[in-house]
Design a protein around this motif. Structure first.
Motif, PDB file in Angstrom:
ATOM      1  N   VAL A  17      -7.250   9.686   0.888  1.00 46.41           N
ATOM      2  CA  VAL A  17      -7.548   9.007   2.195  1.00 46.41           C
ATOM      3  C   VAL A  17      -6.871   7.828   1.781  1.00 46.41           C
ATOM      4  N   PRO A  18      -6.988   7.254   2.568  1.00 47.02           N
ATOM      5  CA  PRO A  18      -7.001   5.314   2.569  1.00 47.02           C
ATOM      6  C   PRO A  18      -8.754   4.605   2.128  1.00 47.02           C
ATOM      7  N   ASP A  19      -7.570   4.033   1.765  1.00 47.46           N
ATOM      8  CA  ASP A  19      -9.009   2.855   1.138  1.00 47.46           C
ATOM      9  C   ASP A  19      -9.579   2.142   1.548  1.00 47.46           C
ATOM     10  N   GLY A  20      -9.044   1.339   2.826  1.00 46.46           N
ATOM     11  CA  GLY A  20      -9.464   0.701   3.550  1.00 46.46           C
ATOM     12  C   GLY A  20      -9.164  -1.016   3.291  1.00 46.46           C
ATOM     13  N   LYS A  21      -8.433  -0.659   2.516  1.00 45.77           N
ATOM     14  CA  LYS A  21      -7.211  -1.991   1.813  1.00 45.77           C
ATOM     15  C   LYS A  21      -6.138  -1.932   1.160  1.00 45.77           C
ATOM     16  N   GLY A  22      -5.412  -1.382   2.084  1.00 51.48           N
ATOM     17  CA  GLY A  22      -3.831  -1.148   1.807  1.00 51.48           C
ATOM     18  C   GLY A  22      -3.570  -0.214   0.956  1.00 51.48           C
ATOM     19  N   ASP A  23      -4.507   0.700   0.291  1.00 47.40           N
ATOM     20  CA  ASP A  23      -4.085   1.493  -1.470  1.00 47.40           C
ATOM     21  C   ASP A  23      -5.130   3.177  -0.517  1.00 47.40           C
ATOM     22  N   THR A  24      -4.453   3.998  -1.687  1.00 50.46           N
ATOM     23  CA  THR A  24      -5.774   5.175  -1.663  1.00 50.46           C
ATOM     24  C   THR A  24      -6.663   5.803  -2.665  1.00 50.46           C
ATOM     25  N   ARG A  25      -7.617   6.815  -2.317  1.00 47.95           N
ATOM     26  CA  ARG A  25      -8.459   6.726  -3.078  1.00 47.95           C
ATOM     27  C   ARG A  25      -8.733   8.112  -3.180  1.00 47.95           C
ATOM     28  N   MET A  26      -8.720   9.373  -4.260  1.00 50.69           N
ATOM     29  CA  MET A  26      -9.037  10.814  -3.549  1.00 50.69           C
ATOM     30  C   MET A  26     -10.704  11.122  -3.516  1.00 50.69           C
TER      31      MET A  26
END
Length: 72
Positions: A17-26
């Motif tokens: 999912v998007p992390d809200g900072k331009g990256d993703t996280r699981m």
């Protein structure tokens, strides 16, 4: 005597999912993991912490492990 954590297993399926900072996280998807009753509270958990109590092994949920002051 303090308890020793032997393993922490998140048995849930993961999704990115998007992390809200331009990256993703699981993140773990609730309801998709290996459901097991907690040796402490009896509730069903999908994240399992195996603990050596000095008198044997216990498998508890992550929240129960964090609440127990003997667990390191």
């Amino acid at each position: 005597m303090n308890y020793k954590i032997l393993s922490v297993v998140d048995s849930r399926e993961k999704m990115e999912v998007p992390d809200g900072k331009g990256d993703t996280r699981m993140i773990g998807i609730p309801g998709t993991g290996n459901r097991r009753p907690c040796d402490t509270c009896g509730k069903i958990h999908e994240i399992h912490v195996t603990i050596d109590t000095g008198n044997g092994l216990r498998v508890v949920g992550l929240g129960c492990a964090k609440k127990d002051p003997k667990t390191h």
